[in-house]
Write a protein that holds these residues in place. Structure first.
Motif, PDB file in Angstrom:
ATOM      1  N   ASP A  12       0.210 -37.437  35.457  1.00 58.57           N
ATOM      2  CA  ASP A  12      -0.674 -38.560  35.148  1.00 58.57           C
ATOM      3  C   ASP A  12      -2.017 -38.070  34.603  1.00 58.57           C
ATOM      4  N   ALA A  13      -2.536 -37.011  35.210  1.00 64.38           N
ATOM      5  CA  ALA A  13      -3.807 -36.463  34.748  1.00 64.38           C
ATOM      6  C   ALA A  13      -3.680 -35.921  33.330  1.00 64.38           C
ATOM      7  N   LEU A  14      -2.621 -35.164  33.076  1.00 66.74           N
ATOM      8  CA  LEU A  14      -2.426 -34.590  31.746  1.00 66.74           C
ATOM      9  C   LEU A  14      -2.196 -35.674  30.688  1.00 66.74           C
ATOM     10  N   ASN A  15      -1.475 -36.705  31.054  1.00 68.54           N
ATOM     11  CA  ASN A  15      -1.261 -37.813  30.114  1.00 68.54           C
ATOM     12  C   ASN A  15      -2.580 -38.459  29.708  1.00 68.54           C
ATOM     13  N   HIS A  16      -3.507 -38.506  30.644  1.00 72.51           N
ATOM     14  CA  HIS A  16      -4.837 -39.056  30.366  1.00 72.51           C
ATOM     15  C   HIS A  16      -5.538 -38.249  29.277  1.00 72.51           C
ATOM     16  N   ALA A  17      -5.205 -36.956  29.186  1.00 75.92           N
ATOM     17  CA  ALA A  17      -5.796 -36.075  28.171  1.00 75.92           C
ATOM     18  C   ALA A  17      -4.922 -35.947  26.924  1.00 75.92           C
ATOM     19  N   GLY A  18      -3.807 -36.679  26.874  1.00 76.89           N
ATOM     20  CA  GLY A  18      -2.913 -36.601  25.722  1.00 76.89           C
ATOM     21  C   GLY A  18      -2.051 -35.353  25.715  1.00 76.89           C
ATOM     22  N   ILE A  19      -1.798 -34.804  26.899  1.00 78.14           N
ATOM     23  CA  ILE A  19      -0.973 -33.604  27.047  1.00 78.14           C
ATOM     24  C   ILE A  19       0.330 -33.992  27.729  1.00 78.14           C
ATOM     25  N   THR A  20       1.452 -33.540  27.150  1.00 76.26           N
ATOM     26  CA  THR A  20       2.766 -33.858  27.683  1.00 76.26           C
ATOM     27  C   THR A  20       3.421 -32.610  28.259  1.00 76.26           C
ATOM     28  N   ILE A  21       3.969 -32.727  29.458  1.00 74.46           N
ATOM     29  CA  ILE A  21       4.720 -31.612  30.029  1.00 74.46           C
ATOM     30  C   ILE A  21       6.052 -31.495  29.292  1.00 74.46           C
ATOM     31  N   GLY A  22       6.288 -30.338  28.695  1.00 74.27           N
ATOM     32  CA  GLY A  22       7.509 -30.123  27.927  1.00 74.27           C
ATOM     33  C   GLY A  22       7.472 -30.702  26.535  1.00 74.27           C
ATOM     34  N   GLY A  23       6.312 -31.157  26.077  1.00 67.89           N
ATOM     35  CA  GLY A  23       6.187 -31.757  24.751  1.00 67.89           C
ATOM     36  C   GLY A  23       6.234 -30.741  23.626  1.00 67.89           C
ATOM     37  N   ALA A  24       6.250 -31.251  22.378  1.00 67.62           N
ATOM     38  CA  ALA A  24       6.398 -30.398  21.201  1.00 67.62           C
ATOM     39  C   ALA A  24       5.078 -30.042  20.538  1.00 67.62           C
ATOM     40  N   ASN A  25       3.968 -30.635  20.980  1.00 69.55           N
ATOM     41  CA  ASN A  25       2.674 -30.319  20.375  1.00 69.55           C
ATOM     42  C   ASN A  25       2.177 -28.956  20.854  1.00 69.55           C
ATOM     43  N   PRO A  26       1.395 -28.264  20.040  1.00 69.42           N
ATOM     44  CA  PRO A  26       0.920 -26.930  20.436  1.00 69.42           C
ATOM     45  C   PRO A  26       0.046 -26.950  21.675  1.00 69.42           C
TER      46      PRO A  26
END
Length: 374
Positions: A12-26
């Motif tokens: 939830d915290a990371l999503n608030h920063a636009g970071i996805t666990i296991g996502g494809a963005n650098p």
């Protein structure tokens, strides 16, 4: 159940920063050990750094990951833990930067190996922020521009005596002696810095000593402190100013070059103080202002924090290029620690979470110097 709950908190915290666990963005997080989430919730900032050092997670662009973390102020989510509390209490009850602890950072950080620093830094081995804003094209130019800016701000002239508090490998001392004919005395808490600095300054009117800044003696035309106030600690800010005042002529000029924080704190980041700079903390404007009150007149306060982002990224590039040469002398955990240090620091400046200040000061009654140079 506990691991799932911890994961949800972190996610939830990371999503608030636009970071996805296991996502494809650098800037996304790749998790290699599911115990990471409990560790982060339990140990906060310290757990984030230690788990990265242990290889429990990665991000292809760590600087971009932390830029997003800092802009979203996610560190506040994980500071309510017992290790952070003990860290804070220790700082408030003890003077972590008193004289007998002064050499700890030298032994742990600056003495990790001159060859590693030679390959990471510029040709003069300046280990503070370069000045890119004047049009520098590479690290060498940015560091020379920084030293030239300082010399102009303090109105340095041939024959002047300069005291360099926390002189590192003597880069400024050497520049001031070579380019301006100054006579420079420098002090540092690192024996390896002393040994190499005196060799690099051989034949110049420069003397570098192993000593705590509080022991500085003599009277000088100029006093500079370039990248040392971060190690002084809030209980000793006033002492630093008093040392500069004691050693500065009445018509002299003092300059402080320091990383600074946007808010007043009494303790540094627990991961940084554990693994990189023991007993360090970043001063605030309020803390420095209170420390110089009734001692100095503040003539100029120059912020060029974004230049430290470029400097740190240049250091990281050099570190990565030279790592094959050094990897047999250091562990993989050291490599990950150093990478975490450089890239998270770059992100802190990029996000404007921390700043880089040059402050020019004079004694009351002196005519105003022409120091407001950019």
């Amino acid at each position: 159940m506990k691991i799932n709950k911890s994961r949800q908190i972190v996610e939830d915290a990371l999503n608030h920063a636009g970071i996805t666990i296991g996502g494809a963005n650098p800037w996304d997080m790749q998790v290699h050990n599911e115990e990471l989430f409990d560790r982060v919730v339990r140990d906060g900032e310290l757990g984030v750094g230690e788990s990265y050092m242990d290889g429990w997670w990665d991000s292809p662009a760590l600087d971009q990951f932390f830029d997003r973390v800092f802009r979203a102020n996610l560190q506040q989510y994980f500071r309510d833990n017992w290790k952070a509390t003990m860290h804070l209490l220790k700082a408030r009850l003890l003077n972590l930067q008193k004289s007998e602890r002064a050499y700890t950072v030298g032994k742990q950080h600056y003495d990790v190996g001159n060859e590693l620093y030679r390959d990471m830094l510029d040709s003069r081995m300046a280990y503070t922020c370069g000045y890119w804003s004047g049009g520098a094209c590479d690290l060498d130019e940015a560091q020379e521009a920084k030293m030239e800016l300082i010399c102009r701000k303090i109105e340095l002239e041939p024959g002047m005596k300069v005291l360099d508090l926390g002189c590192g490998w003597g880069c400024f001392a050497r520049y001031a002696a070579e380019k301006y004919g100054a006579e420079v005395t420098g002090v540092t808490v690192s024996q390896q810095q002393v040994d190499l600095a005196n060799r690099m300054c051989e034949g110049l009117p420069v003397n570098i000593y192993l000593d705590d800044y509080r022991n500085a003696t003599g009277t000088y035309d100029r006093v500079v402190s370039i990248g040392m106030m971060e190690h002084v600690g809030y209980k000793n800010h006033r002492t630093h100013m008093e040392v500069a005042d004691r050693c500065l002529k009445d018509d002299g000029i003092a300059l402080m070059h320091t990383i600074g924080g946007n808010v007043s704190i009494t303790i540094g980041n627990p991961w940084t103080t554990t693994y990189i700079f023991p007993n360090s903390m970043l001063p605030s404007i309020a803390q420095l202002g209170a420390a110089m009150e009734d001692i100095f007149v503040m003539e100029d306060w120059h912020n060029f924090g974004p230049d430290y982002d470029k400097t740190l990224m240049a250091w990281h590039d050099n570190f990565e290029k030279s790592w094959p040469k050094h990897k047999n002398d250091y562990s993989d955990r050291f490599y990950r620690m150093w990478k975490f240090y450089l890239l998270s620091s770059a992100a802190a400046f990029r996000s404007r979470s921390i700043q880089l200040w040059q402050i020019v000061m004079t004694k009351p009654g002196r005519a105003q110097p022409d120091c407001r140079l950019k």
